[in-house]
Motif scaffolding. Structure first.
Motif, mmCIF file in Angstrom:
data_model
loop_
_atom_site.group_PDB
_atom_site.id
_atom_site.type_symbol
_atom_site.label_atom_id
_atom_site.label_comp_id
_atom_site.label_asym_id
_atom_site.label_seq_id
_atom_site.Cartn_x
_atom_site.Cartn_y
_atom_site.Cartn_z
ATOM 1 N N GLU A 32 9.502 1.546 -4.637
ATOM 2 C CA GLU A 32 8.314 1.336 -3.826
ATOM 3 C C GLU A 32 8.696 0.832 -2.447
ATOM 4 O OE1 GLU A 32 5.215 -0.927 -5.469
ATOM 5 O OE2 GLU A 32 4.868 0.405 -7.159
ATOM 6 N N SER A 38 1.598 -1.209 2.200
ATOM 7 C CA SER A 38 1.361 -0.358 1.032
ATOM 8 C C SER A 38 0.719 0.946 1.487
ATOM 9 C CB SER A 38 0.448 -1.059 0.019
ATOM 10 O OG SER A 38 1.058 -2.233 -0.480
ATOM 11 N N ASP A 91 3.152 4.871 -2.542
ATOM 12 C CA ASP A 91 3.098 3.661 -3.368
ATOM 13 C C ASP A 91 1.989 3.745 -4.410
ATOM 14 O OD1 ASP A 91 5.175 2.486 -1.910
ATOM 15 O OD2 ASP A 91 3.785 1.743 -0.393
#
Length: 579
Positions: A32, A38, A91
């Motif tokens: 990630e 994100s 993500d």
């Protein structure tokens, strides 16, 4: 191409159903993004009208693995149809069956408490026109407004909102009949919106009504697939004022609805002005990508100057009006950290596979995977190298008297995580320790940040053995001699409530009567334990103080409550509290 697709629809559906991702994708599924950024994608369901027209879904979500697959039908040389599949790693990936609540709680919810505690949070929404971007943003705004205004978040805050749109190099206030405003930098390097107005909502309904009213003024234009495609970047800024902690920076929550990208069939009908508008949008999106990636790379290196990767990071936030407005988010020289979420909205239609690939490719480029590097060796002068254990030891030795509880301030954080904590949240945690004053908490925050800023210089970055205590740190053991028996000229004391009026601090200059010529008279006056003191008053700068020598005052020993440590800062010519 549409006729070719219709002829081979059944073959396309079968090939999509039989698609299997490569094993290399499964192996990298756990990687990630690093830092505080994100990246997510949301694939909307087919609309009833699209189902009536027998349109087929060509974009699939693999939510658990974090992949979005786009399937296109290609004509081979021999004329046979073949499936061309592209996979994009993000993500978070949300399929048509997932709701706005799922997206909010998974991607957006962490941004709200961060801004509430004094940090900077930003949500970007991007996508092709007709991808459901405006609908998603509207739903997420409702959920964020409810959380901000429902009273469940800890602390007392005032909420302010302003909304504006950016068209090319111009900005317009959406809460003031779309009047033109100017984006400028002030003397402190902060971006200011000159001419913009702010509203102060009292309820979630009022907050949403301001957002809805602002969106009604936004610039739109018709396309082949959408009668009202957004042709500007709309920014909603929610400013959160902390009423519990004096001088704490305002929390900022930016909700950015980016201009919709367009398919080739839309561009064909563009006029000269419309082409220029599209070019400006694309340039601003390119600059935004560079800024997001640059800031994410800086966050992952923790800003330590010895890291060559951090030293070479360039964030071109002055290259477009959009990123200049969001300077708080991207400026690596600032002392505040930002949490960022990007939501790419995607149409599922097989006919729009090309634009969907462009959207997902743009989102994938924003990802900066966490580098697999060894942690930096421990250095007492560099907080970013402290483990949780090293941090707790430093707090015990350096938080003053009384000591601040490390269990309340940093229950699980490392040195890097504590430095990223907003000032308001840091001070609020310190105040949970009994007998800790707000001044003590702010002084400890400043002490940690002075050390953190100094650690960014190459001089302090060299690894060296850790001394038992930093120079100038307070002793770990509490003195047994009461401060009343250690009074001396230059000592700063805090006055008991009711004795000093508005002034809380005084610097002792001399005992009253010390300059009497007659010895008997001098002893008689000094026996009263009254001291000539100079007031120490608040300065213009936050947490700074001025010494007012021209207004001395007599202060009795009984009125003194505690000793206060202050130090003189030559560059600013102010006194600052220390511990």
């Amino acid at each position: 191409m549409e006729a070719f697709f219709e002829e081979n629809r059944d073959s396309y559906i079968k090939q999509v159903a039989a698609f299997k991702p490569s094993s290399s994708q499964d192996a990298s599924a756990g990687s990630e993004s690093g830092g505080d950024t994100s990246i997510g994608a949301r694939i909307r369901p087919l609309l009833p009208k699209e189902l009536e027209d027998h349109e087929v879904s060509g974009v699939c979500a693999r939510s658990e693995e974090g992949y979005a697959d786009v399937h296109e039908l290609r004509r081979k040389v021999n004329g046979q149809p073949a499936l061309n599949s592209s996979s994009f790693r993000l993500d978070k990936v949300y399929g048509p069956g997932q709701t706005s609540e799922d997206v909010y709680h998974d991607l957006v919810a962490p941004l709200v408490p961060w801004a509430w505690s004094g940090g900077i949070s930003t949500l970007f929404a991007y996508g092709q026109t007709g991808s459901g971007k405006t609908h998603s943003v509207s739903e997420l705004e409702k959920l964020a407004a409810a959380e901000l205004m429902n009273g469940k978040l800890e602390g007392d805050r005032d909420i302010y909102i302003c909304a504006f749109e950016l068209v090319g190099k111009e900005a317009f206030d959406l809460l003031n009949d779309r009047r033109k405003i100017v984006v400028m930098e002030d003397a402190f390097g902060e971006s200011q919106l000159v001419g913009a107005i702010e509203e102060k909502p009292a309820t979630a309904e009022e907050l949403l009504s301001h957002i809805k009213r602002s969106m009604s003024f936004r610039k739109t234009a018709a396309t082949v697939k959408n009668d009202s495609s957004s042709r500007s970047h709309a920014v909603c800024r929610i400013r959160i004022v902390n009423k519990d902690v004096a001088d704490a920076p305002d929390g900022l929550f930016f909700l950015v609805d980016l201009a919709g990208s367009e398919a080739d069939r839309d561009v064909k009908e563009h006029s000269k002005d419309r082409m220029k508008e599209t070019r400006d949008i694309n340039m601003s999106l390119s600059t935004l990508k560079d800024c997001i990636r640059g800031r994410a790379m800086w966050n992952m290196t923790d800003g330590v100057a010895t890291n060559k990767r951090a030293m070479n990071v360039h964030v071109p936030f002055r290259s477009s009006v959009l990123t200049k407005v969001l300077k708080h988010v991207f400026d690596v020289k600032g002392d505040r950290y930002c949490k960022t979420a990007i939501l790419a909205c995607v149409k599922p239609n097989a006919a729009d596979a090309g634009p969907s690939k462009n959207t997902l490719r743009y989102a994938e480029l924003l990802r900066v995977p966490a580098p697999k590097t060894k942690p930096a060796p421990y250095n007492v002068n560099i907080p970013s190298t402290w483990s949780h254990k090293a941090l707790t030891e430093w707090i015990e030795k350096n938080s003053g008297i009384p000591a601040i509880s490390h269990a309340l301030l940093a229950p699980s954080e490392t040195g890097t995580q504590l430095c990223k904590l907003p000032k308001g949240e840091f001070v609020a945690r310190c105040l949970k320790t009994s007998d800790i004053s707000p001044e003590h908490a702010r002084a400890f925050y400043d002490k940690l940040w002075r050390l953190h800023v100094d650690s960014r210089s190459a001089r302090s970055a060299a690894s060296e053995p850790a001394p038992a205590m930093l120079p100038g740190d307070a002793t770990a053991t509490k003195s047994d001699v009461p401060f009343q028996e250690r009074l001396r000229p230059g000592m700063v004391v805090r006055i008991k409530p009711g004795f000093g009026g508005y002034t809380k601090y005084y610097m002792i200059l001399s005992p009253d009567g010390a300059f009497e010529k007659e010895a008997a008279k001098r002893e008689e006056v000094m026996a009263k334990k009254i001291y000539i003191c100079a007031p120490v008053v608040d300065a213009v700068m936050a947490d700074a103080y001025n010494l007012v020598m021209e207004m001395p005052k007599q202060v009795a020993l009984d009125a003194m409550e505690a000793e206060v440590f202050m130090e003189w800062d030559s560059p600013t010519r102010y006194w600052f509290m220390t511990i």
